[in-house]
Design an enzyme around this catalytic site. Structure first.
Site, PDB file in Angstrom:
ATOM      1  N   ARG A 157       0.773  -1.411  -0.059  1.00 55.21           N
ATOM      2  CA  ARG A 157       0.069  -0.175  -0.061  1.00 55.21           C
ATOM      3  C   ARG A 157       0.809   1.530   0.100  1.00 55.21           C
ATOM      4  O   ARG A 157       0.374   2.272   0.650  1.00 55.21           O
ATOM      5  CB  ARG A 157      -0.944  -0.165   1.161  1.00 55.21           C
ATOM      6  CG  ARG A 157      -1.931  -1.295   1.151  1.00 55.21           C
ATOM      7  CD  ARG A 157      -2.692  -1.213  -0.023  1.00 55.21           C
ATOM      8  NE  ARG A 157      -3.743  -2.295  -0.035  1.00 55.21           N
ATOM      9  CZ  ARG A 157      -3.474  -3.370  -0.476  1.00 55.21           C
ATOM     10  NH1 ARG A 157      -2.130  -3.650  -1.340  1.00 55.21           N
ATOM     11  NH2 ARG A 157      -4.240  -4.603  -0.501  1.00 55.21           N
ATOM     12  N   SER A 175     -11.310  -0.221   2.717  1.00 54.62           N
ATOM     13  CA  SER A 175     -10.365  -0.596   3.511  1.00 54.62           C
ATOM     14  C   SER A 175      -9.643   0.390   4.243  1.00 54.62           C
ATOM     15  O   SER A 175      -8.934   1.119   3.742  1.00 54.62           O
ATOM     16  CB  SER A 175      -9.459  -1.726   3.252  1.00 54.62           C
ATOM     17  OG  SER A 175     -10.082  -2.852   2.736  1.00 54.62           O
ATOM     18  N   GLU A 197      -4.784   3.205   6.176  1.00 56.47           N
ATOM     19  CA  GLU A 197      -4.617   3.296   4.891  1.00 56.47           C
ATOM     20  C   GLU A 197      -5.081   4.491   4.148  1.00 56.47           C
ATOM     21  O   GLU A 197      -4.651   4.976   3.286  1.00 56.47           O
ATOM     22  CB  GLU A 197      -5.197   2.020   4.257  1.00 56.47           C
ATOM     23  CG  GLU A 197      -5.032   1.927   2.784  1.00 56.47           C
ATOM     24  CD  GLU A 197      -5.384   0.406   2.358  1.00 56.47           C
ATOM     25  OE1 GLU A 197      -5.940   0.390   0.947  1.00 56.47           O
ATOM     26  OE2 GLU A 197      -5.524  -0.505   2.954  1.00 56.47           O
TER      27      GLU A 197
END
Length: 327
Positions: free
Chosen positions: A158, A226, A323
């Protein structure tokens, strides 16, 4: 380019949070990128489709985004170069319609192509880094064009060199993917194991259905997908957790011996699934997703996220990292 003053940003973030920018600049092509006279000494923020952004305040500066038009070309048979403002899900369908494969597992991701590179988005056993071979950027201060190979993008879990340099003056304008003209299904995600004979379109349709079983549709409930990264821990921490919590799912062992464990399981185990604070909640079908119950503020999202992080740290000794990008 299009410039809007005192611009509402609710339509420019998938959480649906009401915020404003002193200026909103929509860039339509590479000729629009001599922005140094316009920006001056003002702060700026580059966003894609706003699918990973939580605004906690109005932005007293320039918010820059690319026109979300799908413009793509094919070269050397299977290399697709696409305007970074295009929506990732539109690109997936565009490639399948032309018999080009490799992006199917990234179906139904609501962000832009450029943001997919910045975040190295991943879903259902695939990541952007698997197919990205070149990224073209423009420096907003100097108008210098740069090209980075996939290796030079420094992709990680990520993250990428572009996320590491968040707030810098480079903006991604084009991304090149190396695809295939023969469909080979990526069945690395457990829920896809029963689809070895599916066509590429069937795979895409199945993944899209799976995604919306677990995640809120942006047009119905705002979210950033998410919200937390899956924690990456060393073997000693993983074995401690397995000893204390025998029902914990098996972790993915990464290169170098570290283990990526499920943040969603930790949050669910701690009893947060379906709970809410104010007008921000934890999605009942997926504990990894925070969502807008209606009219929530960025402050409410951050407060809920902070309470979850504090509880997970206390219960499991694990620090959860967002995130989503908090502005």
């Amino acid at each position: 380019m299009k410039i809007y003053r005192n611009a509402p940003l609710k339509a420019f973030n998938t959480f649906g949070i009401a915020a404003k920018a002193r200026r909103l600049v929509v860039i339509e092509d590479c000729d629009d990128l001599d922005l140094s006279p316009l920006l001056g000494g003002n702060p700026w923020l580059i966003i894609g489709a706003g699918s990973d952004v939580v605004f906690t305040r109005d932005f007293d500066g320039f918010v820059l985004t690319l026109e979300p038009e799908l413009r793509a070309t094919v070269a050397d048979g299977c290399r697709v170069t696409v305007w970074a403002g295009a929506r990732m899900d539109d690109l997936v369908q565009w490639t399948l319609d032309r018999g080009l494969y490799g992006l199917e597992n990234l179906s139904a991701i609501p962000g832009s192509v450029g943001a997919a590179v910045v975040q190295n988005v991943g879903a259902y056993g695939a990541e952007a880094k698997d197919t990205v071979v070149e990224v073209e950027t423009v420096d907003l201060r100097t108008c210098e064009h740069r090209r980075y190979t996939g290796d030079e993008c420094r992709f990680g879990y990520r993250t990428s060199r572009f996320k590491e340099r968040s707030g810098g003056s480079e903006i991604i304008v084009n991304v090149t993917f190396a695809l295939r003209d023969v469909f080979v299904p990526n069945l690395g995600y457990k829920a896809l194991e029963g689809l070895p004979h599916a066509t590429a379109q069937q795979m895409r349709d199945s993944i899209t259905a799976l995604r919306w079983q677990k995640l809120p549709r942006p047009e119905e409930h705002g979210s950033a997908g998410s919200f937390f990264k899956n924690p990456v821990v060393d073997e000693a921490v993983y074995m401690r957790l397995k000893g204390e919590w025998p029902d914990m799912p098996e972790a993915h062992r990464m290169d170098g011996g570290a283990y990526k464990i499920s943040a969603g399981w930790l949050i669910d185990k701690a009893g947060w699934k379906g709970r809410s604070m104010g007008r921000a909640g934890v999605w009942p079908q997926n504990a990894l997703v925070l969502y807008n119950l209606g009219g929530c503020t960025g402050g409410e999202v951050v407060a809920l996220a902070g309470a979850i992080q504090e509880d997970i740290k206390k219960r499991f000794g694990i620090a959860l990292e967002p995130e989503a990008i908090i502005i």
